[in-house]
Design an enzyme around this catalytic site. Structure first.
Site, mmCIF file in Angstrom:
data_model
loop_
_atom_site.group_PDB
_atom_site.id
_atom_site.type_symbol
_atom_site.label_atom_id
_atom_site.label_comp_id
_atom_site.label_asym_id
_atom_site.label_seq_id
_atom_site.Cartn_x
_atom_site.Cartn_y
_atom_site.Cartn_z
ATOM 1 N N THR A 113 0.811 -1.341 0.484
ATOM 2 C CA THR A 113 -0.160 -0.099 0.084
ATOM 3 C C THR A 113 0.990 1.270 -0.686
ATOM 4 O O THR A 113 1.608 1.586 0.724
ATOM 5 C CB THR A 113 -0.909 -0.165 1.089
ATOM 6 O OG1 THR A 113 -1.480 -0.890 0.895
ATOM 7 C CG2 THR A 113 -1.458 1.063 1.289
ATOM 8 N N ARG B 299 -8.990 12.183 9.913
ATOM 9 C CA ARG B 299 -10.431 11.641 9.946
ATOM 10 C C ARG B 299 -10.724 11.827 10.805
ATOM 11 O O ARG B 299 -10.927 11.572 11.679
ATOM 12 C CB ARG B 299 -10.250 10.402 9.716
ATOM 13 C CG ARG B 299 -10.719 9.057 8.419
ATOM 14 C CD ARG B 299 -9.848 7.821 9.258
ATOM 15 N NE ARG B 299 -9.214 7.656 7.830
ATOM 16 C CZ ARG B 299 -8.364 6.398 8.964
ATOM 17 N NH1 ARG B 299 -8.425 5.990 10.049
ATOM 18 N NH2 ARG B 299 -7.408 6.296 7.679
ATOM 19 N N LYS C 241 -0.972 -0.819 -4.246
ATOM 20 C CA LYS C 241 -2.102 -0.853 -3.506
ATOM 21 C C LYS C 241 -1.702 1.038 -3.559
ATOM 22 O O LYS C 241 -1.778 1.450 -2.937
ATOM 23 C CB LYS C 241 -2.671 -1.658 -2.936
ATOM 24 C CG LYS C 241 -4.043 -0.611 -1.435
ATOM 25 C CD LYS C 241 -4.095 -2.202 -0.920
ATOM 26 C CE LYS C 241 -6.117 -1.649 0.040
ATOM 27 N NZ LYS C 241 -6.326 -0.546 0.101
ATOM 28 N N HIS D 152 -8.633 4.780 -1.625
ATOM 29 C CA HIS D 152 -8.758 4.204 0.300
ATOM 30 C C HIS D 152 -9.636 4.479 0.945
ATOM 31 O O HIS D 152 -10.176 5.076 1.630
ATOM 32 C CB HIS D 152 -6.949 5.115 1.201
ATOM 33 C CG HIS D 152 -6.215 4.120 2.263
ATOM 34 N ND1 HIS D 152 -5.967 3.930 2.263
ATOM 35 C CD2 HIS D 152 -7.326 3.683 3.425
ATOM 36 C CE1 HIS D 152 -5.276 2.686 3.397
ATOM 37 N NE2 HIS D 152 -5.888 3.173 3.569
ATOM 38 N N ARG E 286 -10.099 8.033 2.885
ATOM 39 C CA ARG E 286 -10.179 8.032 4.415
ATOM 40 C C ARG E 286 -8.624 8.838 4.603
ATOM 41 O O ARG E 286 -8.159 9.150 5.231
ATOM 42 C CB ARG E 286 -9.942 6.695 4.702
ATOM 43 C CG ARG E 286 -11.154 6.105 4.273
ATOM 44 C CD ARG E 286 -10.897 4.538 5.106
ATOM 45 N NE ARG E 286 -10.174 4.372 6.341
ATOM 46 C CZ ARG E 286 -11.443 4.299 7.343
ATOM 47 N NH1 ARG E 286 -12.606 4.059 7.435
ATOM 48 N NH2 ARG E 286 -10.595 4.009 8.905
HETATM 49 C C1 LIG Z 1 -11.552 1.036 8.235
HETATM 50 C C2 LIG Z 1 -10.452 0.830 7.418
HETATM 51 C C3 LIG Z 1 -9.641 0.434 7.547
HETATM 52 C C4 LIG Z 1 -8.551 0.170 6.751
HETATM 53 N N1 LIG Z 1 -7.638 -0.096 6.736
HETATM 54 C C5 LIG Z 1 -6.506 -0.817 5.505
HETATM 55 C C6 LIG Z 1 -5.497 -1.131 5.632
HETATM 56 O O1 LIG Z 1 -4.689 -1.752 6.931
HETATM 57 N N2 LIG Z 1 -4.115 -0.779 4.560
HETATM 58 C C7 LIG Z 1 -4.938 -1.014 3.418
HETATM 59 O O2 LIG Z 1 -4.055 -0.458 2.140
HETATM 60 N N3 LIG Z 1 -6.093 -0.625 3.422
HETATM 61 C C8 LIG Z 1 -6.660 -0.188 4.256
HETATM 62 N N4 LIG Z 1 -8.225 -0.194 4.001
HETATM 63 C C9 LIG Z 1 -8.892 0.394 2.495
HETATM 64 C C10 LIG Z 1 -9.028 -0.461 1.917
HETATM 65 O O3 LIG Z 1 -8.362 -1.606 1.632
HETATM 66 C C11 LIG Z 1 -10.297 -0.623 1.099
HETATM 67 O O4 LIG Z 1 -8.766 -0.196 0.033
HETATM 68 C C12 LIG Z 1 -11.145 0.544 0.688
HETATM 69 O O5 LIG Z 1 -12.599 0.380 1.951
HETATM 70 C C13 LIG Z 1 -11.987 0.658 -0.196
HETATM 71 O O6 LIG Z 1 -13.472 0.852 -0.356
HETATM 72 P P1 LIG Z 1 -14.445 0.393 0.649
HETATM 73 O O7 LIG Z 1 -14.842 0.865 2.084
HETATM 74 O O8 LIG Z 1 -15.708 1.691 -0.480
HETATM 75 O O9 LIG Z 1 -14.918 -0.546 -0.095
HETATM 76 C C14 LIG Z 1 -9.104 0.534 5.638
HETATM 77 C C15 LIG Z 1 -9.839 0.835 4.820
HETATM 78 C C16 LIG Z 1 -10.957 0.755 6.078
HETATM 79 C C17 LIG Z 1 -12.340 1.061 5.915
#
Ligand SMILES: Cc1cc2nc3c(=O)[nH]c(=O)nc-3n(C[C@H](O)[C@H](O)[C@H](O)COP(=O)(O)O)c2cc1C
Length: 378
Positions: free
Chosen positions: A159, A168, A254, A278, A281
């Site tokens: 990532t 956030r 990613k 992401h 976020r």
């Molecule tokens: C609570 C939360 C924690 C996440 N933690 C990570 C992480 O540890 N590593 C990462 O590469 N992406 C992380 N993501 C991003 C997700 O892998 C993904 O890119 C994203 O949630 C996709 O969008 P969606 O939630 O609308 O399906 C996180 C997303 C959320 C909602």
């Protein structure tokens, strides 16, 4: 069938999760950064994509089998990495990995999950991925990638869209601190969600267990900081080369949003690109992920994985039509866990599968690769 009448779609799972998990946990899962405009435009811009409905195409039997990185998955969607999954529902990582094995879809475990690769290994199916946040220390990088491989993870997703921590604000407003502290406000939120509280108490407080293993190597780190950020670095191209050298399986990058960078990534030996902002976020100024997908598709023949804002089976078809080879969902699986606990992941698989079939029937397409032909030009 019972579950389908109460929770026919993702909005039902999200609403139920909100009622079953403490407020600070829901806000951690649900929030974007800033004013959350990127988060909302991810979903909205997907909804702007239209297919021309088809008539008189007779009976069709669609096949959802999708090949990616040497594996044949039963469906074109999977489970994106979510840090501290186990905070949202106890043992979430194992529940999700087990569902992925059963449904033959990819599960991607996060570096900052609350369980280690070894804990998840016994239930891991073929074709699982491990997500890497880049450790500063090369020894830790090598050890984590070795552990992921030994545990059975077949692809590594590095990532690269978290060069710095995001703010956030909604999450902060709920009272969640880094590291989490059991303030009276948080305890009150927990007390209002007894099912979650009991299940969590039984399972032990969620922690970033993989990174915990390396804290001893870094005794001089201040104990009050978020260990996820203490151990990780902001990677550059040299770092990418280091990861490429440390991992001899498929490597996914990613967090790719800029079509201009795609050629370089190809030249560095990356095997697939994961188009993602992401879920909004990290950066509230980013375009919707779906808006950059066609340009990235035009710039490379590498397999493209897509996420951010997928709200159901139709959105999966939209992303496939615009050039994705595979679609991942993050929050959706955790709404399902929050709503239904151990029964959530299988129900969500079924919801998405049925939704895809219902929409393919309207579009009149049997093979996913034919979807672009039915797009309404924008
Ligand atoms: C609570 C939360 C924690 C996440 N933690 C990570 C992480 O540890 N590593 C990462 O590469 N992406 C992380 N993501 C991003 C997700 O892998 C993904 O890119 C994203 O949630 C996709 O969008 P969606 O939630 O609308 O399906 C996180 C997303 C959320 C909602």
């Amino acid at each position: 069938m019972e579950l389908h009448s109460t929770y026919p779609g993702l909005p039902d799972l999200r609403a139920a999760a909100r009622k079953r998990i403490p407020k600070f946990v829901f806000e951690y899962l649900d929030s974007g950064t800033g004013l959350e405009t990127t988060t909302s435009s991810n979903a909205r811009r997907l909804q702007d994509i239209k297919f021309m409905p088809s008539i008189l195409h007779g009976t069709q039997t669609p096949d959802l089998t999708t090949k990616l990185l040497g594996h044949s998955y039963a469906r074109p969607f999977g489970i994106a990495p979510v840090g501290m999954s186990g905070l949202i529902w106890p043992d979430a990582e194992r529940l999700l990995a087990a569902e992925a094995a059963k449904a033959n879809i990819p599960y991607c475990l996060s570096t900052v999950a609350s369980q280690t690769p070894e804990h998840v290994a016994p239930v891991l199916g073929d074709g699982a991925w491990f997500q890497l946040y880049p450790p500063k220390d090369e020894r830790i990088l090598k050890d984590i990638t070795r552990r992921a491989k030994d545990a059975g993870f077949e692809a590594l997703a590095l990532t690269v869209d978290v060069p710095v921590a995001s703010r956030r604000e909604r999450q902060t407003r709920s009272g969640l601190t880094q590291p989490p502290r059991l303030s009276p406000r948080i305890l009150w939120q927990i007390a209002q969600r007894p099912t979650w509280a009991l299940a969590t108490a039984k399972n032990g407080a969620p922690r970033m267990r993989l990174l915990d293993d390396y804290i001893d190597d870094n005794r001089n780190l201040p104990p009050t900081e978020h260990i996820g950020y203490l151990l990780r670095t902001s990677p550059d191209l040299d770092y990418l080369r280091q990861v490429r050298a440390a991992w001899d399986g498929p490597l996914i990058l990613k967090g790719v949003m800029d079509a201009n960078q795609v050629k370089t990534l190809h030249n560095e030996g990356v095997d697939a690109l994961w188009v993602s902002n992401h879920a909004g976020r990290q950066f509230d100024g980013a375009p919707a992920s779906i808006d950059v997908l066609p340009e990235i598709r035009a710039a490379t023949k590498l397999p493209l994985i897509f996420d951010s804002g997928i709200g159901g089976g139709l959105d999966i078809l939209r992303a496939l039509a615009l050039g994705a080879d595979f679609v991942m969902l993050g929050r959706a699986w955790h709404y399902a866990l929050g709503a239904l606990g151990a029964n959530g992941p299988a129900h969500l698989t079924d919801v998405l599968h049925k939704d895809i079939l219902a929409n393919l029937g309207q579009i009149g397409v049997e093979h996913l690769e034919d979807l672009p032909q039915r797009l309404v030009p924008r």
